[in-house]
Write a protein that holds these residues in place. Structure first.
Motif, short mmCIF file in Angstrom:
data_model
loop_
_atom_site.label_atom_id
_atom_site.label_comp_id
_atom_site.label_asym_id
_atom_site.label_seq_id
_atom_site.Cartn_x
_atom_site.Cartn_y
_atom_site.Cartn_z
N LEU A 255 19.87 -10.29 42.81
CA LEU A 255 19.80 -10.14 41.36
C LEU A 255 21.15 -9.82 40.74
O LEU A 255 21.31 -9.92 39.53
CB LEU A 255 18.79 -9.05 40.99
CG LEU A 255 17.33 -9.31 41.39
CD1 LEU A 255 16.46 -8.12 41.05
CD2 LEU A 255 16.81 -10.56 40.71
N ASN A 256 22.10 -9.37 41.55
CA ASN A 256 23.40 -8.96 41.04
C ASN A 256 24.41 -10.10 41.12
O ASN A 256 24.49 -10.80 42.12
CB ASN A 256 23.93 -7.75 41.82
CG ASN A 256 23.02 -6.54 41.66
OD1 ASN A 256 22.48 -6.31 40.59
ND2 ASN A 256 22.84 -5.79 42.75
N TRP A 257 25.19 -10.25 40.04
CA TRP A 257 26.22 -11.28 40.00
C TRP A 257 27.50 -10.75 40.61
O TRP A 257 27.89 -9.62 40.39
CB TRP A 257 26.49 -11.70 38.55
CG TRP A 257 25.36 -12.45 37.92
CD1 TRP A 257 24.36 -11.94 37.14
CD2 TRP A 257 25.12 -13.85 38.02
NE1 TRP A 257 23.52 -12.95 36.74
CE2 TRP A 257 23.96 -14.13 37.26
CE3 TRP A 257 25.77 -14.90 38.67
CZ2 TRP A 257 23.43 -15.40 37.14
CZ3 TRP A 257 25.24 -16.17 38.54
CH2 TRP A 257 24.08 -16.42 37.78
N SER A 258 28.17 -11.58 41.38
CA SER A 258 29.49 -11.28 41.93
C SER A 258 30.50 -12.12 41.15
O SER A 258 30.48 -13.34 41.22
CB SER A 258 29.53 -11.63 43.41
OG SER A 258 30.84 -11.53 43.90
N CYS A 259 31.38 -11.44 40.41
CA CYS A 259 32.28 -12.15 39.49
C CYS A 259 33.73 -12.09 39.96
O CYS A 259 34.16 -11.09 40.54
CB CYS A 259 32.18 -11.57 38.10
SG CYS A 259 30.53 -11.76 37.37
N GLU A 260 34.45 -13.15 39.72
CA GLU A 260 35.88 -13.21 39.99
C GLU A 260 36.59 -13.67 38.73
O GLU A 260 36.12 -14.55 38.02
CB GLU A 260 36.16 -14.14 41.18
CG GLU A 260 36.89 -15.40 40.86
CD GLU A 260 37.15 -16.30 42.05
OE1 GLU A 260 38.27 -16.27 42.56
OE2 GLU A 260 36.22 -17.04 42.41
N SER A 261 37.70 -13.04 38.42
CA SER A 261 38.44 -13.35 37.21
C SER A 261 39.16 -14.69 37.35
O SER A 261 39.78 -14.97 38.37
CB SER A 261 39.45 -12.25 36.91
OG SER A 261 40.25 -12.61 35.81
N LEU A 262 39.06 -15.51 36.31
CA LEU A 262 39.80 -16.77 36.30
C LEU A 262 41.26 -16.54 35.89
O LEU A 262 42.07 -17.46 35.97
CB LEU A 262 39.14 -17.77 35.35
CG LEU A 262 37.73 -18.22 35.74
CD1 LEU A 262 37.18 -19.19 34.71
CD2 LEU A 262 37.74 -18.86 37.12
N MET A 263 41.57 -15.32 35.46
CA MET A 263 42.94 -15.01 35.07
C MET A 263 43.85 -14.86 36.29
O MET A 263 45.06 -14.73 36.16
CB MET A 263 42.99 -13.73 34.22
CG MET A 263 42.23 -13.83 32.91
SD MET A 263 42.77 -15.19 31.84
CE MET A 263 41.43 -16.36 32.00
N ASP A 264 43.27 -14.89 37.49
CA ASP A 264 44.07 -14.88 38.72
C ASP A 264 44.65 -16.26 39.01
O ASP A 264 45.52 -16.41 39.87
CB ASP A 264 43.21 -14.43 39.91
CG ASP A 264 42.75 -12.99 39.75
OD1 ASP A 264 43.41 -12.23 39.01
OD2 ASP A 264 41.71 -12.64 40.34
N TYR A 265 44.14 -17.27 38.33
CA TYR A 265 44.61 -18.65 38.51
C TYR A 265 45.53 -19.01 37.35
O TYR A 265 45.26 -18.65 36.20
CB TYR A 265 43.44 -19.63 38.54
CG TYR A 265 42.46 -19.40 39.66
CD1 TYR A 265 42.65 -20.00 40.90
CD2 TYR A 265 41.34 -18.59 39.48
CE1 TYR A 265 41.75 -19.81 41.92
CE2 TYR A 265 40.43 -18.39 40.50
CZ TYR A 265 40.64 -19.00 41.72
OH TYR A 265 39.75 -18.81 42.74
N GLY A 266 46.58 -19.76 37.64
CA GLY A 266 47.48 -20.21 36.57
C GLY A 266 46.77 -21.09 35.55
O GLY A 266 46.98 -20.96 34.35
N TRP A 267 45.91 -21.99 36.03
CA TRP A 267 45.18 -22.87 35.11
C TRP A 267 44.20 -22.08 34.26
O TRP A 267 43.94 -22.44 33.10
CB TRP A 267 44.47 -23.98 35.87
CG TRP A 267 43.43 -23.48 36.83
CD1 TRP A 267 43.59 -23.24 38.16
CD2 TRP A 267 42.07 -23.16 36.52
NE1 TRP A 267 42.42 -22.78 38.70
CE2 TRP A 267 41.46 -22.72 37.71
CE3 TRP A 267 41.30 -23.19 35.36
CZ2 TRP A 267 40.14 -22.32 37.78
CZ3 TRP A 267 39.97 -22.79 35.43
CH2 TRP A 267 39.41 -22.37 36.63
N GLY A 268 43.63 -20.99 34.80
CA GLY A 268 42.71 -20.15 34.04
C GLY A 268 43.43 -19.46 32.89
O GLY A 268 42.92 -19.41 31.76
#
Length: 196
Positions: free
Chosen positions: A60-73
């Protein structure tokens, strides 16, 4: 009774109103978590402009990763955000321009030019995001670019339309300011005998 046509002075608030609508759609796009979502159950993937979240089918829990770690993000977020900030500035300038009794038409055309810049920035962000996301983020199941991403495109389409209108509005300067005398058409001399 006075009709309000496309270029009528009373209708001058339509363009700022449309820019306000584009701002609202831009806020939804910036804040929404529906840039990418799972197409059908089980819903295991969702993403915003800022992060990508996944979960297991039973979890039920979401595991999130920031897209700001990518240059394109960072590039996608920055270009869309810069376009949004310029859009807010254009909205403020449009309200000021249409509030003044003596409308400065060169000023209005400048707002139209800025709106094309807004559209360019937003389109760059909206194209970078799906291309690089699908290349670099592992996707689980069937996914689709969803409602928040659609609001980003809707905001951009409204901005492009307003840009054309702002740029073309000076061509209708006399009509907008009411400097043209009305033309009356009569079907027959019997209906207007005083013209003879």
């Amino acid at each position: 009774m006075v009709a309000c046509g496309l270029a009528c002075w009373r209708c001058r608030w339509l363009l700022p109103l449309l820019l306000g609508l584009a701002i609202i759609m831009g806020i939804i796009a910036l804040a929404g978590r529906g840039w990418l979502e799972s197409e059908s159950a089980p819903y295991v993937q969702q993403a915003s402009l800022w992060e990508s979240c996944t979960r297991g089918e039973e979890d039920l829990n979401w595991s999130c990763e920031s897209l700001m770690d990518y240059g394109w993000g960072r590039a996608a977020a920055a270009t869309y955000l810069v376009g949004f900030v310029i859009l807010v500035i254009c909205f403020a300038l449009a309200v000021i321009a249409f509030s003044v009794e003596i409308l400065r038409f060169n000023f209005v055309r400048g707002i139209g030019g800025l709106l094309f810049v807004v559209a360019a920035f937003q389109i760059i962000g909206l194209v970078i995001y799906p291309v690089k996301f699908t290349e670099e983020i592992p996707l689980t199941g069937d996914n689709m670019f969803s409602w928040a991403y659609g609001f980003g495109w809707a905001s951009t389409v409204v901005v492009i339309g307003c840009a054309f209108f702002f740029c073309c509005l000076p061509n209708w300067e006399d009509e907008v300011l009411g400097n043209i005398k009305p033309t009356y058409y009569y079907s027959s001399p019997e209906r207007a005998p005083y013209l003879n």
